[in-house]
Write a protein that holds these residues in place. Structure first.
Motif, PDB file in Angstrom:
ATOM      1  N   ASN A  48       0.815  -1.209   0.000  1.00  0.00           N
ATOM      2  CA  ASN A  48       0.000   0.000   0.000  1.00  0.00           C
ATOM      3  C   ASN A  48       0.860   1.276   0.000  1.00  0.00           C
ATOM      4  O   ASN A  48       0.585   2.238   0.710  1.00  0.00           O
ATOM      5  CB  ASN A  48      -0.944   0.015   1.207  1.00  0.00           C
ATOM      6  N   ASP A  49       1.934   1.284  -0.806  1.00  0.00           N
ATOM      7  CA  ASP A  49       2.752   2.488  -0.921  1.00  0.00           C
ATOM      8  C   ASP A  49       3.320   2.603  -2.332  1.00  0.00           C
ATOM      9  O   ASP A  49       3.137   1.724  -3.182  1.00  0.00           O
ATOM     10  CB  ASP A  49       3.876   2.499   0.120  1.00  0.00           C
ATOM     11  N   TRP A  50       4.018   3.717  -2.581  1.00  0.00           N
ATOM     12  CA  TRP A  50       4.595   4.016  -3.893  1.00  0.00           C
ATOM     13  C   TRP A  50       6.096   3.802  -3.847  1.00  0.00           C
ATOM     14  O   TRP A  50       6.772   4.295  -2.947  1.00  0.00           O
ATOM     15  CB  TRP A  50       4.293   5.460  -4.293  1.00  0.00           C
ATOM     16  N   GLN A  51       6.624   3.078  -4.836  1.00  0.00           N
ATOM     17  CA  GLN A  51       8.061   2.826  -4.904  1.00  0.00           C
ATOM     18  C   GLN A  51       8.539   2.859  -6.354  1.00  0.00           C
ATOM     19  O   GLN A  51       7.767   2.615  -7.288  1.00  0.00           O
ATOM     20  CB  GLN A  51       8.416   1.464  -4.284  1.00  0.00           C
ATOM     21  N   ASP A  52       9.853   3.155  -6.513  1.00  0.00           N
ATOM     22  CA  ASP A  52      10.460   3.160  -7.842  1.00  0.00           C
ATOM     23  C   ASP A  52      10.920   1.746  -8.169  1.00  0.00           C
ATOM     24  O   ASP A  52      12.039   1.349  -7.865  1.00  0.00           O
ATOM     25  CB  ASP A  52      11.642   4.134  -7.880  1.00  0.00           C
ATOM     26  N   THR A  53      10.049   0.986  -8.789  1.00  0.00           N
ATOM     27  CA  THR A  53      10.376  -0.407  -9.131  1.00  0.00           C
ATOM     28  C   THR A  53      10.645  -0.606 -10.619  1.00  0.00           C
ATOM     29  O   THR A  53      11.016  -1.704 -11.044  1.00  0.00           O
ATOM     30  CB  THR A  53       9.216  -1.334  -8.719  1.00  0.00           C
ATOM     31  N   SER A  54      10.476   0.441 -11.432  1.00  0.00           N
ATOM     32  CA  SER A  54      10.620   0.281 -12.876  1.00  0.00           C
ATOM     33  C   SER A  54      11.996   0.673 -13.400  1.00  0.00           C
ATOM     34  O   SER A  54      12.309   0.458 -14.572  1.00  0.00           O
ATOM     35  CB  SER A  54       9.562   1.133 -13.592  1.00  0.00           C
ATOM     36  N   ASN A  55      12.818   1.296 -12.506  1.00  0.00           N
ATOM     37  CA  ASN A  55      14.156   1.740 -12.896  1.00  0.00           C
ATOM     38  C   ASN A  55      14.123   2.710 -14.080  1.00  0.00           C
ATOM     39  O   ASN A  55      14.977   2.679 -14.968  1.00  0.00           O
ATOM     40  CB  ASN A  55      15.047   0.537 -13.245  1.00  0.00           C
ATOM     41  N   LEU A  56      13.121   3.579 -14.087  1.00  0.00           N
ATOM     42  CA  LEU A  56      13.031   4.593 -15.126  1.00  0.00           C
ATOM     43  C   LEU A  56      13.457   5.979 -14.640  1.00  0.00           C
ATOM     44  O   LEU A  56      13.725   6.863 -15.450  1.00  0.00           O
ATOM     45  CB  LEU A  56      11.594   4.682 -15.652  1.00  0.00           C
ATOM     46  N   SER A  57      13.528   6.180 -13.332  1.00  0.00           N
ATOM     47  CA  SER A  57      13.879   7.490 -12.783  1.00  0.00           C
ATOM     48  C   SER A  57      15.339   7.812 -13.087  1.00  0.00           C
ATOM     49  O   SER A  57      16.224   6.961 -12.950  1.00  0.00           O
ATOM     50  CB  SER A  57      13.644   7.523 -11.276  1.00  0.00           C
ATOM     51  N   ASN A  58      15.584   9.047 -13.516  1.00  0.00           N
ATOM     52  CA  ASN A  58      16.965   9.457 -13.777  1.00  0.00           C
ATOM     53  C   ASN A  58      17.074  10.970 -13.804  1.00  0.00           C
ATOM     54  O   ASN A  58      16.096  11.677 -14.036  1.00  0.00           O
ATOM     55  CB  ASN A  58      17.484   8.856 -15.084  1.00  0.00           C
ATOM     56  N   LYS A  59      18.294  11.439 -13.558  1.00  0.00           N
ATOM     57  CA  LYS A  59      18.587  12.880 -13.573  1.00  0.00           C
ATOM     58  C   LYS A  59      19.676  13.134 -14.610  1.00  0.00           C
ATOM     59  O   LYS A  59      20.729  12.484 -14.596  1.00  0.00           O
ATOM     60  CB  LYS A  59      19.053  13.360 -12.195  1.00  0.00           C
TER      61      LYS A  59
END
Length: 685
Positions: A320-331
């Motif tokens: 019941n939470d939000w997590q970065d599981t797709s490995n799409l986040s980047n800077k």
């Protein structure tokens, strides 16, 4: 003029109540597709300026048509301009005025489908000071729908999508001119922009006849930008001698949120925070020398920074939470510095005017992918020559020949090396080692001028090397994922574009005049090979030479029905186009497409405008109907290795606008000092 065509559009009824994007639909050599992308002579790789300066906050779809005086089409620019934009430059000149007194214009417009706008322009000249300002309010709402299908040996997909956008923008532009004395002028101007819009997309996709997903996407976009310009101009006792300094800061912040829900209970949110800042300073000196000659020199420095932070969070039902599981986040951060200098010499010999020059440029670039901890530094030194010759054969005939070297620098999107696995079937990543594309551009033009007829004919040729090519292919050796595509960018191809352009203006009677243009393009992509390794498997793809032909036609007819009533018709036609052959002219991603090639169907539409003037032409009412027969839609079929795809796209285009405008003291135009002087090159010799 020697290196440009100037199209006056302040009486263009077919764009009343619209934006600069609507104006572009009526400009010879220019084409606008259903998504609002602008191209020049068949190429979307061009530079757009506002009053001679690049802008990061002025969007064509929100710049009011009512404040545009003219559009300058510069297809083979001299070296005084930055070399960016392979097909050339479109410079939008805004209305301003410098004569003493008070001047202004007010316009109000409403369109079907919940579209409203209002613009106020004011100009005050008192003594040594000239004050000018503009405020524009715009509320826009639009709808669209798409359909697509994909067929391969293992699967068939069919999808539909409906979208809507609801937005609001506020723009303020203002400044002051200080006439220190007859030979010294100082100008300061600023622009502020706030734009927010919400969007919604509902899409349904079927895989092999069975529902694959039903997706709803909501997005919110907020953007605010600011620009400041400072100009100093000094003239001398010698006519034509002058010194100018221009400084420009342009920047914007953008935040985009996207919320996606699928019928399989998949939920994720994405957020993009982007900052884009640019500072430039330029100094120019013009001096008459010898017997009718002129020497122009200049120095310029540009410092730019793009900072994009992209994050994706998936909702996990078990926790019941939000997590970065797709490995799409980047800077990703891109820093760019350009230092340039140029020199131009011009003169006349009898009826022949000529100019030639060279621009020297050093570029320093830093590519920083923070998430992958990968940094690439690039240093590039280049020379950009240009030459223009004009022969005034007699009073009615003139011949021009010109050459320039142009560049297309890879954008941050194609430089970012982050590997994005967006879904089961598609893997995409950029290439930080991409080199710029370079184009050699040649033109031969002839103009024929009679009392009521003007005909301009131009033959042009562009050759591009080190073309930035998007390569898309199936991943080899993956039995469990036979349809997975991998896409990246590289410098592989070379190609050329050859074209013929004819522009005709004709006054038939006092009450009927028209102008039309016809452009033919032949694009050729040379053969090349591409080799890559993925998961230890070496693969080489062979690409054959390809070429395509296309043409566009435009007609603008104006009728003076009565002393106070005018009617205007504006028709556009674009022929079917073979896609996947851009010969370097469509910029990153517009190239070979993994040997995919297809055909885009013809595109055509007709606009109508009526203007009624009253109160001694100080006030006017306008009625405009865009896309009268509702025909503006995009259809395309693509053929690749082992697959075929079809797409159809339509955005709301049949719109009725009603507008009112009022001029205070015959408000017309205040041209930018520098652009006025630059508009006469050979004509002053």
């Amino acid at each position: 003029n020697l290196d440009k065509k100037v199209i006056n559009v302040d009486r263009n009824i077919s764009a009343e109540g619209g934006t600069a994007l609507d104006i572009m639909r009526s400009i010879p050599s220019v084409d606008v597709d259903v998504q609002g992308n602008v191209s020049l002579r068949g190429s979307s790789n061009l530079t757009i300026l506002v009053d001679g300066k690049p802008s990061q906050i002025q969007s064509l779809d929100e710049l009011p048509a009512s404040i545009v005086q003219s559009v300058e089409v510069i297809t083979n620019p001299s070296v005084r301009y930055d070399p960016d934009g392979m097909s050339g430059i479109l410079n939008i000149v805004l209305k301003k005025k410098k004569t003493p007194g008070y001047h202004g214009m007010i316009s109000l417009n409403a369109g079907t489908g919940n579209k409203y706008s209002g613009t106020v322009n004011l100009n005050i000249r008192q003594g040594k000071f000239n004050y000018f300002g503009n405020f524009d309010y715009r509320h826009f709402y639009s709808t669209g729908n798409d359909l697509s299908n994909y067929i391969s040996s293992t699967k068939t997909t069919n999808g539909t999508e409906k979208d809507s956008r609801d937005g609001l923008s506020n723009n303020f532009r203002g400044g002051i001119d200080y006439f220190i004395n007859p030979k010294n002028t100082l100008s300061l101007a600023g622009s502020f922009n706030v734009r927010n819009f919400d969007g919604n997309e509902k899409s349904i996709n079927y895989l092999n006849g069975v529902l694959d997903y039903n997706q709803n996407t909501d997005d919110n976009n907020k953007m605010n930008g600011k620009e400041f310009t400072l100009n100093y101009k000094k003239t001398f006792d010698t006519q034509g001698e002058e010194f100018t300094v221009d400084a420009l800061f342009s920047g914007y912040n953008r935040n985009s949120d996207e919320n996606v829900n699928k019928n399989d209970s998949t939920k994720y949110v994405s957020n993009t925070d982007g900052i884009n800042n640019s500072f430039s300073i330029q100094s120019d000196f013009v001096k008459p020398i010898g017997n009718g000659g002129r020497l122009e020199t200049g120095l310029k420095a540009i410092v730019r920074k793009q900072d994009a932070d992209y994050s994706v969070l998936n909702f996990l039902y078990n926790t019941n939470d939000w997590q970065d599981t797709s490995n799409l986040s980047n800077k990703f951060i891109l820093t760019d510095q350009i230092y340039a200098g140029y020199a131009i010499y011009s003169n006349t010999i009898g009826q022949i005017s000529y100019q030639g020059g060279v621009r020297i440029e050093d570029q320093l670039k830093k590519i920083d992918q923070r998430t992958q901890n990968k940094t690439v530094n690039v240093s590039l030194f280049n020379l950009f020559p240009s030459a223009h010759i004009k022969w005034d054969i007699n009073k009615t005939n003139a011949l021009q020949v010109s050459y320039s070297k142009r560049v297309n620098r890879p954008s941050g999107r194609v430089l970012n090396p982050f590997v994005s696995i967006e879904n089961f079937y598609y893997i995409n990543y950029g290439n930080p080692y991409l080199k710029p594309e370079f184009t050699d551009s040649y033109e031969i033009g002839h103009s024929l001028n009679w009392e009521k007829t003007n005909i301009n004919t131009t033959l042009f040729y562009r050759y591009t090397k080190d073309k930035i090519t998007q390569i898309t292919n199936k991943i080899q050796g993956q039995v469990d994922k036979p349809d997975t595509l991998i896409s990246t960018y590289t410098n592989l191809a070379s190609g050329s574009t050859t074209g013929l352009e004819v522009v005709v203006s004709q006054t038939f009677t006092k009450w009927f005049r028209a102008n039309g243009s016809f452009s033919f393009f032949r694009a050729k992509l040379d053969a090349y090979n591409y080799s890559y390794n993925y998961n230890g498997i070496d693969t080489t793809i062979y690409y054959n030479s390809n070429q395509s032909n296309s043409w566009t036609a435009k007609v603008n007819a104006s009728f003076t029905i009565t002393k106070n009533l005018e009617l205007q018709l504006n028709g556009n036609y674009r022929s079917p186009v073979i896609s996947g052959i851009s010969s370097g002219d469509r910029g990153p991603g517009g190239g070979g497409g993994g040997n995919a090639q297809g055909k885009t169907k013809e595109l055509y539409w007709l606009d109508l405008g009526l203007r009624y003037s009253f109160l001694s032409n100080k006030a006017s009412l306008t009625l405009r109907v865009s896309d009268i027969f509702n025909t503006r839609r995009f259809k395309s079929t693509t053929y690749g290795i082992g697959y075929t795809s079809y797409s159809e796209m339509r955005q709301e285009s049949q719109i009725v606008f009603l507008g009112f405008s009022y001029k205070i003291n015959d408000y017309k135009q205040r041209r930018d000092n520098k652009m006025d002087d630059m508009s006469n090159d050979m004509d002053n010799q």
